[in-house]
Write a protein that holds these residues in place. Structure first.
Motif, PDB file in Angstrom:
ATOM      1  N   PRO A 161       1.037  -1.048  -0.140  1.00 32.21           N
ATOM      2  CA  PRO A 161       0.222  -0.493   0.025  1.00 32.21           C
ATOM      3  C   PRO A 161       0.740   0.996   0.044  1.00 32.21           C
ATOM      4  CG  PRO A 161      -0.209  -1.103   1.786  1.00 32.21           C
ATOM      5  CD  PRO A 161       0.808  -2.172   1.129  1.00 32.21           C
ATOM      6  N   ASP A 162       1.616   0.874   0.308  1.00 27.18           N
ATOM      7  CA  ASP A 162       2.935   2.399   0.159  1.00 27.18           C
ATOM      8  C   ASP A 162       3.803   2.829  -0.282  1.00 27.18           C
ATOM      9  OD1 ASP A 162       1.876   3.009   3.222  1.00 27.18           O
ATOM     10  OD2 ASP A 162       4.206   1.544   3.414  1.00 27.18           O
ATOM     11  N   MET A 163       3.343   1.607  -2.013  1.00 25.94           N
ATOM     12  CA  MET A 163       4.215   2.087  -3.149  1.00 25.94           C
ATOM     13  C   MET A 163       3.745   2.941  -4.426  1.00 25.94           C
ATOM     14  SD  MET A 163       6.403   1.560  -5.781  1.00 25.94           S
ATOM     15  CE  MET A 163       7.729   0.564  -5.514  1.00 25.94           C
ATOM     16  N   LYS A 164       3.956   4.432  -4.293  1.00 24.37           N
ATOM     17  CA  LYS A 164       3.095   5.217  -5.012  1.00 24.37           C
ATOM     18  C   LYS A 164       4.301   5.006  -7.105  1.00 24.37           C
ATOM     19  CE  LYS A 164       0.633   6.141  -2.340  1.00 24.37           C
ATOM     20  NZ  LYS A 164      -1.019   5.700  -1.948  1.00 24.37           N
ATOM     21  N   PRO A 165       4.720   4.244  -7.643  1.00 25.47           N
ATOM     22  CA  PRO A 165       4.966   3.755  -8.596  1.00 25.47           C
ATOM     23  C   PRO A 165       5.021   5.104  -9.273  1.00 25.47           C
ATOM     24  CG  PRO A 165       3.529   2.793  -8.693  1.00 25.47           C
ATOM     25  CD  PRO A 165       2.861   3.140  -7.573  1.00 25.47           C
ATOM     26  N   LEU A 166       6.331   5.628  -9.967  1.00 25.51           N
ATOM     27  CA  LEU A 166       6.849   7.010 -10.960  1.00 25.51           C
ATOM     28  C   LEU A 166       7.241   6.128 -11.697  1.00 25.51           C
ATOM     29  CD1 LEU A 166       7.878   9.613  -9.123  1.00 25.51           C
ATOM     30  CD2 LEU A 166       5.251   9.348  -9.298  1.00 25.51           C
ATOM     31  N   LYS A 167       7.350   5.018 -12.433  1.00 27.04           N
ATOM     32  CA  LYS A 167       7.333   4.428 -13.960  1.00 27.04           C
ATOM     33  C   LYS A 167       7.642   2.889 -13.465  1.00 27.04           C
ATOM     34  CE  LYS A 167      11.475   4.553 -16.702  1.00 27.04           C
ATOM     35  NZ  LYS A 167      12.899   4.636 -16.907  1.00 27.04           N
ATOM     36  N   ILE A 168       6.861   2.131 -14.626  1.00 30.42           N
ATOM     37  CA  ILE A 168       6.351   1.207 -14.283  1.00 30.42           C
ATOM     38  C   ILE A 168       6.393   0.132 -15.810  1.00 30.42           C
ATOM     39  CG2 ILE A 168       3.903  -0.407 -14.640  1.00 30.42           C
ATOM     40  CD1 ILE A 168       2.637   2.045 -12.607  1.00 30.42           C
ATOM     41  N   LEU A 169       6.726  -0.798 -15.884  1.00 33.23           N
ATOM     42  CA  LEU A 169       6.677  -1.058 -16.733  1.00 33.23           C
ATOM     43  C   LEU A 169       6.226  -2.695 -17.445  1.00 33.23           C
ATOM     44  CD1 LEU A 169       9.061  -3.016 -19.578  1.00 33.23           C
ATOM     45  CD2 LEU A 169       9.883  -3.766 -18.299  1.00 33.23           C
ATOM     46  N   GLU A 170       5.682  -3.468 -18.322  1.00 34.10           N
ATOM     47  CA  GLU A 170       4.613  -4.410 -18.491  1.00 34.10           C
ATOM     48  C   GLU A 170       5.635  -5.297 -19.259  1.00 34.10           C
ATOM     49  OE1 GLU A 170       0.637  -7.035 -19.683  1.00 34.10           O
ATOM     50  OE2 GLU A 170       1.066  -4.701 -20.290  1.00 34.10           O
ATOM     51  N   MET A 171       6.154  -5.967 -19.019  1.00 30.28           N
ATOM     52  CA  MET A 171       6.767  -7.249 -19.535  1.00 30.28           C
ATOM     53  C   MET A 171       5.633  -8.525 -20.170  1.00 30.28           C
ATOM     54  SD  MET A 171       9.992  -8.307 -17.175  1.00 30.28           S
ATOM     55  CE  MET A 171      10.880  -8.207 -17.635  1.00 30.28           C
ATOM     56  N   GLY A 172       6.484  -8.958 -22.385  1.00 30.54           N
ATOM     57  CA  GLY A 172       4.663  -9.528 -22.694  1.00 30.54           C
ATOM     58  C   GLY A 172       3.531  -8.304 -22.636  1.00 30.54           C
ATOM     59  N   CYS A 173       3.015  -7.202 -23.282  1.00 32.02           N
ATOM     60  CA  CYS A 173       2.363  -6.279 -23.352  1.00 32.02           C
ATOM     61  C   CYS A 173       1.411  -6.592 -24.287  1.00 32.02           C
ATOM     62  CB  CYS A 173       2.556  -4.829 -23.132  1.00 32.02           C
ATOM     63  SG  CYS A 173       3.323  -4.295 -24.951  1.00 32.02           S
ATOM     64  N   GLY A 174       2.295  -7.535 -25.359  1.00 31.37           N
ATOM     65  CA  GLY A 174       0.900  -7.833 -26.304  1.00 31.37           C
ATOM     66  C   GLY A 174       0.338  -6.595 -27.171  1.00 31.37           C
ATOM     67  N   ILE A 175      -1.212  -6.528 -26.956  1.00 35.16           N
ATOM     68  CA  ILE A 175      -1.788  -4.870 -27.882  1.00 35.16           C
ATOM     69  C   ILE A 175      -2.215  -4.095 -26.572  1.00 35.16           C
ATOM     70  CG2 ILE A 175      -2.656  -6.862 -29.779  1.00 35.16           C
ATOM     71  CD1 ILE A 175      -5.264  -6.426 -28.158  1.00 35.16           C
ATOM     72  N   GLY A 176      -1.743  -4.295 -25.522  1.00 38.11           N
ATOM     73  CA  GLY A 176      -1.427  -3.194 -23.936  1.00 38.11           C
ATOM     74  C   GLY A 176      -3.231  -3.054 -23.694  1.00 38.11           C
ATOM     75  N   THR A 177      -4.185  -4.414 -23.391  1.00 36.65           N
ATOM     76  CA  THR A 177      -4.953  -4.543 -23.224  1.00 36.65           C
ATOM     77  C   THR A 177      -5.080  -4.411 -21.568  1.00 36.65           C
ATOM     78  OG1 THR A 177      -4.615  -6.760 -22.879  1.00 36.65           O
ATOM     79  CG2 THR A 177      -6.487  -5.654 -24.847  1.00 36.65           C
ATOM     80  N   SER A 178      -3.487  -4.999 -21.003  1.00 30.62           N
ATOM     81  CA  SER A 178      -3.006  -4.843 -19.357  1.00 30.62           C
ATOM     82  C   SER A 178      -2.655  -3.710 -19.438  1.00 30.62           C
ATOM     83  CB  SER A 178      -2.382  -6.127 -18.843  1.00 30.62           C
ATOM     84  OG  SER A 178      -3.503  -7.308 -19.106  1.00 30.62           O
ATOM     85  N   VAL A 179      -1.977  -3.442 -20.467  1.00 33.03           N
ATOM     86  CA  VAL A 179      -0.923  -1.737 -19.430  1.00 33.03           C
ATOM     87  C   VAL A 179      -1.548  -1.010 -19.568  1.00 33.03           C
ATOM     88  CG1 VAL A 179      -0.013  -1.422 -21.862  1.00 33.03           C
ATOM     89  CG2 VAL A 179       1.005  -1.029 -20.506  1.00 33.03           C
ATOM     90  N   VAL A 180      -2.984  -0.308 -20.351  1.00 33.41           N
ATOM     91  CA  VAL A 180      -3.361   0.537 -20.435  1.00 33.41           C
ATOM     92  C   VAL A 180      -3.984   0.581 -18.834  1.00 33.41           C
ATOM     93  CG1 VAL A 180      -5.755   1.553 -20.731  1.00 33.41           C
ATOM     94  CG2 VAL A 180      -3.888   0.587 -22.738  1.00 33.41           C
ATOM     95  N   PRO A 181      -4.678  -0.163 -18.509  1.00 31.43           N
ATOM     96  CA  PRO A 181      -5.601   0.087 -16.553  1.00 31.43           C
ATOM     97  C   PRO A 181      -3.644   0.590 -15.984  1.00 31.43           C
ATOM     98  CG  PRO A 181      -6.069  -2.474 -18.040  1.00 31.43           C
ATOM     99  CD  PRO A 181      -5.009  -1.404 -18.928  1.00 31.43           C
TER     100      PRO A 181
END
Length: 384
Positions: free
Chosen positions: A191-211
């Motif tokens: 709960p304390d994590m406030k990310p400023l930079k995020i990477l999705e590995m194997g993002c495909g067409i982006g259905t999971s990285v857009v969220p």
């Protein structure tokens, strides 16, 4: 897609998704209903037959009882018919969607031309996709995930086909509940994590990285994958959804990002489509890319709790062989806690994250017990 109207916003999804005409929609709905019949009516019958066979005579092959059960089931015509229908319904899915996408290729290409993009897409003309990706067309999708024909049509086929394949259970035509669930794991477990930079590995067409952009609008977000066509499409799709995401063509085993580049690295249903050696490399790479205290989240199919149950194992074998999922069994049986530890993670967690149906407003729940398929997802996570 049961219970949803094709004309509703949830079904239309976004401007980039191919929209079928009347006849194409009828065919796609037929495939959907056929797949529901195969999985919802025929499969339980085969399960009951298998359980009767087990009860009549114990499985004698102690080294591989599931193979013993398979040998017995292959003597039953209805079992072989079920396998054939399972495979052919999947092949019909891609055929129906592919023809519809091909008809709309000019309009889709025009839509992909973004005048002032907020994100970016970087392709590598010398990139060579791993053999475990190119060795078979995963999910029987012709051309597979790494196809590059200079267009974005493979991404368009994957988008529409994936939503039909999932029967609307993963977020309608946006097909995005896995991504929301992966992001929900952060406030649930960290709960304390406030990310400023995020990477999705194997993002495909982006259905999971857009969220990720929905949950953390102030973060810089990246997605990598091996397929040029799907990345072109992913970029256009994200732009039309208002998500500024930077896509690049890379292998999740070895990326070109510097050590400690990200606060959060995540993947969604990637590990079961890689070799076991590659999965270990991907976990290690996700650890390398995290800054101290950063979090890796790897979400997978919620079936790990079924390993050791004979019908579920046999069904997994059939899935691997007839739907081109060769690493499915290994993914179901892997000890992810041990693998995460070997990759150097601390505070390793292994369990089930309840599906984030309401996005950032979802109830947060993570524990040892699965709520069932599509109601929760298997997640392993850890810190750097």
């Amino acid at each position: 897609m049961t219970g949803m109207n094709e004309g509703s916003p949830a079904m239309l999804g976004h401007p980039m998704i191919a929209q079928p005409n009347h006849d194409e929609l009828v065919e796609q709905m037929f495939v959907r209903d056929l797949k529901v019949f195969v999985s919802g009516t025929l499969e339980p019958t085969q399960r009951a037959v298998a359980q009767k066979l087990e009860a009549v005579a114990p499985l004698t092959n102690s080294n591989s009882p599931v193979e013993d059960l398979r040998d017995r089931m292959m003597g039953i015509e209805s079992f072989k018919t079920w396998i054939a229908l399972k495979r052919e319904s999947q092949r019909h899915l891609w055929s129906a969607v592919g023809e519809s996408v091909e008809r709309q290729k000019d309009s889709l290409e025009a839509l992909s031309q973004i005048a002032t993009p907020r994100g970016s897409v970087t392709l590598d003309p010398d990139f060579v996709a791993p053999a475990y990706i190119t060795g078979a067309d995963i999910h029987l999708m012709p051309g597979g995930n790494a196809l590059d024909d200079g267009s974005l049509l493979q991404g368009a086929v994957m988008d529409r086909g994936g939503a039909v394949f999932m029967l609307g259970r993963n977020g309608g035509m946006l097909n995005d509940l896995r991504g929301h669930t992966a992001m929900a794991h952060l406030p649930t477990a960290y709960p304390d994590m406030k990310p400023l930079k995020i990477l999705e590995m194997g993002c495909g067409i982006g259905t999971s990285v857009v969220p990720a952009a929905t949950w953390f609008p102030d973060a810089e977000i990246h997605g990598i994958d091996v397929g040029a066509s799907i990345l072109r499409y992913a970029h256009a799709r994200a732009e039309h959804l208002g998500a500024p995401i930077h896509f690049s063509q890379q292998s999740a085993e070895h990326t070109n990002f510097a050590d400690g580049s990200f606060d959060v690295v995540f993947s969604c249903v990637v590990l079961h489509e890689t070799s076991q050696a590659a999965a270990s490399n991907i976990l290690a790479e996700s650890r390398r890319l995290l800054r101290p205290g950063g979090v890796a989240i790897h979400l997978e199919v919620p079936l790990m709790n079924t390993f050791g149950m004979m019908w579920e194992e046999l069904s997994a074998e059939i899935e691997a062989e007839f739907n081109n999922e060769p690493y499915w069994r290994g993914a179901l049986s892997a000890d992810y806690g041990a693998l995460m530890g070997a990759a150097g993670f601390k505070d390793v967690k292994v369990g089930y994250q309840s599906t984030a149906f309401a996005g950032p407003h979802s109830p947060l729940k993570f524990g040892d017990t699965s709520d069932g398929v599509f109601r929760s997802w298997f997640v392993t996570s850890g810190t750097a």
